[in-house]
Design an enzyme around this catalytic site. Structure first.
Site, short mmCIF file in Angstrom:
data_model
loop_
_atom_site.label_atom_id
_atom_site.label_comp_id
_atom_site.label_asym_id
_atom_site.label_seq_id
_atom_site.Cartn_x
_atom_site.Cartn_y
_atom_site.Cartn_z
N PHE A 113 0.82 -0.97 -0.02
CA PHE A 113 0.10 -0.04 0.02
C PHE A 113 0.85 1.40 0.00
CE2 PHE A 113 -3.26 2.97 1.93
CZ PHE A 113 -4.07 2.98 1.00
N ASP A 184 2.24 -6.25 7.09
CA ASP A 184 1.09 -5.38 7.17
C ASP A 184 -0.11 -6.24 6.88
OD1 ASP A 184 -1.28 -3.81 6.75
OD2 ASP A 184 0.07 -2.01 5.81
N TYR A 209 -10.88 -1.21 10.43
CA TYR A 209 -12.03 -0.64 9.99
C TYR A 209 -12.47 -1.41 8.64
CZ TYR A 209 -8.20 1.77 7.37
OH TYR A 209 -7.28 2.23 6.84
N LYS A 210 -11.81 -2.33 8.09
CA LYS A 210 -12.01 -3.11 7.08
C LYS A 210 -12.82 -4.33 7.32
CE LYS A 210 -8.20 -1.66 3.86
NZ LYS A 210 -7.63 -0.54 4.68
N ARG A 356 -12.63 -3.67 -7.98
CA ARG A 356 -12.41 -4.26 -6.68
C ARG A 356 -13.60 -4.73 -5.76
NH1 ARG A 356 -8.26 -2.31 -1.90
NH2 ARG A 356 -10.03 -1.01 -1.42
#
Length: 397
Positions: A113, A184, A209-210, A356
């Site tokens: 990321f 990560d 939060y995912k 996605r």
């Protein structure tokens, strides 16, 4: 056996929406609103500052850390929650570098990321011109793990395609070459089984939060292997990472174990929402989640490829090599995704051409997948994306 019908019933899912973007932001647990309101009124409202002791606010970072730790194969007392993921990346890599003081290279890949790369680049620039961030293709990571590397920093699941690194194999290779590892888990925690302890990982970080459904801006977490926890120096020497914060000493002394990786004041309101989400995760077994995730992603790929030749699968075809998402390439992918969102199928777009879709078995089932695939087919077949308003880029894609 996880009861996915029961977990789905515990989320606020808007009528007419097929939500396939939990890999970006999980939906609201129904219990979160009441839990947060109670915290606001009964704790903050009535206890005021005494809530830090009476309501146990100060213990939330490690209490939640252990609950998340169960999902990522962490030892008890090895995870703490707080701050943002970017902060935790900086913190982990800075501490890892100090464990390898004679080496100056951090190795990563271009599937990481970008924020992770930004944070490390900024850190290394502060340390001096002799430090290097070396970025290679994901497939070239193993061959670039050499004895000049100080730290290997990778995102286990590629945020664009869902391609997975082999954490165990790469960690073993890294250690054989004297390299410290930072993983990560932003697209791993709650998506795939993770075994930090079994893989002998050194550091790991992730967001909540995912897939963990902690809400927008929910705090991040950091893992430090117990064998290192008493010796690593926290580069961000925050007040709450001090051995005795309320002694108010002018000299910093790191706290015991994972406590030393705390930095700022815990975001209690957000952690209360996260705790409600973790109640649902307490009902789930990660092996069941993974098995159902593979079923859902395989079904989606089959249906879309049968009806949408314009879409090119960007994710690994082998389900064992991808996370809990499916990505397709399409030149006008942004417009196509906006058309889907307008029809109630919410996924997202990642530049330059990735559409996605995330699949979270806690609230996505086979019927959702079938309906979503039908809508994708209709939009592609009839070029419903080819209108001007769907081509105007919004601030968040």
């Amino acid at each position: 056996m996880t009861d996915f019908a029961a977990t789905k019933a515990m989320f606020e899912l808007p009528e007419g929406v097929l939500y396939l973007d939990g890999n970006s932001l999980g939906p609201l647990p129904k219990a979160a609103g009441e839990r947060v309101q109670n915290m606001l009124s009964a704790e903050w409202g009535q206890m005021l500052i005494t809530g830090w002791n009476k309501a146990g606010w100060m213990g939330l970072p490690t209490g939640l850390g252990d609950r998340i730790g169960r999902l990522i194969g962490a030892e008890a007392g090895a995870v703490v929650v707080g701050d943002t993921l970017s902060i935790k990346v900086y913190q982990a890599v800075a501490s890892a570098l100090e464990l390898n003081p004679q080496r100056k290279v951090v190795l990563s890949d271009n599937g990481n990321f970008p924020s992770d790369l930004y944070m490390v680049d900024g850190l290394l620039r502060s340390l001096g011109a002799d430090y290097e961030l070396r970025v290679v293709d994901p497939e070239q990571v193993a061959e670039n793990i050499t004895e000049d590397i100080a730290v290997l920093m990778l995102t286990e699941v590629d945020y664009r395609t869902g391609r997975m690194h082999d954490m165990k194999a790469l960690t073993e290779l890294a250690h054989a070459n004297g390299v410290v590892t930072v993983w990560d888990l932003a697209h791993s925690a709650g998506a795939i089984p993770v075994d930090l302890s079994g893989c002998n990982a050194d550091f790991a970080v992730g967001c909540t939060y995912k897939y963990l459904n902690g809400g927008p801006g929910a705090p991040a977490f950091i893992y430090v292997a117990p064998r290192l926890a008493q010796s690593v120096r926290p580069a961000l020497s925050g007040w709450l990472g001090h051995e005795a914060p309320f002694a108010f000493d002018l000299d910093y002394r790191p706290g015991s174990g994972i406590e030393r990786m705390r930095v700022g004041t815990p975001p209690v309101i957000q952690m209360t929402a996260l705790a409600a989400a973790m109640d649902i995760w307490d009902m789930a077994d990660m092996a069941d989640v993974r098995a159902k995730s593979i079923e859902l992603t395989e079904l989606f790929i089959k249906r879309v490829e049968a009806t949408c030749p314009e879409l090119e699968l960007a994710s690994p075809r082998n389900p064992e090599q991808r996370g809990s998402q499916v990505s397709f390439k399409f030149t006008d992918g942004y417009a196509a995704m906006q058309a889907l969102i307008a029809r109630g199928v919410i996924g997202d777009f990642r530049a330059p051409d990735i559409m996605r879709f995330g699949f979270t078995p806690l609230y996505v089932d086979e019927n959702d997948v079938e309906q979503a695939a039908e809508i994708v087919a209709d939009i592609m077949r009839n070029r419903l994306w080819d209108v001007p308003e769907y081509k105007v880029r919004q601030r968040v894609t």
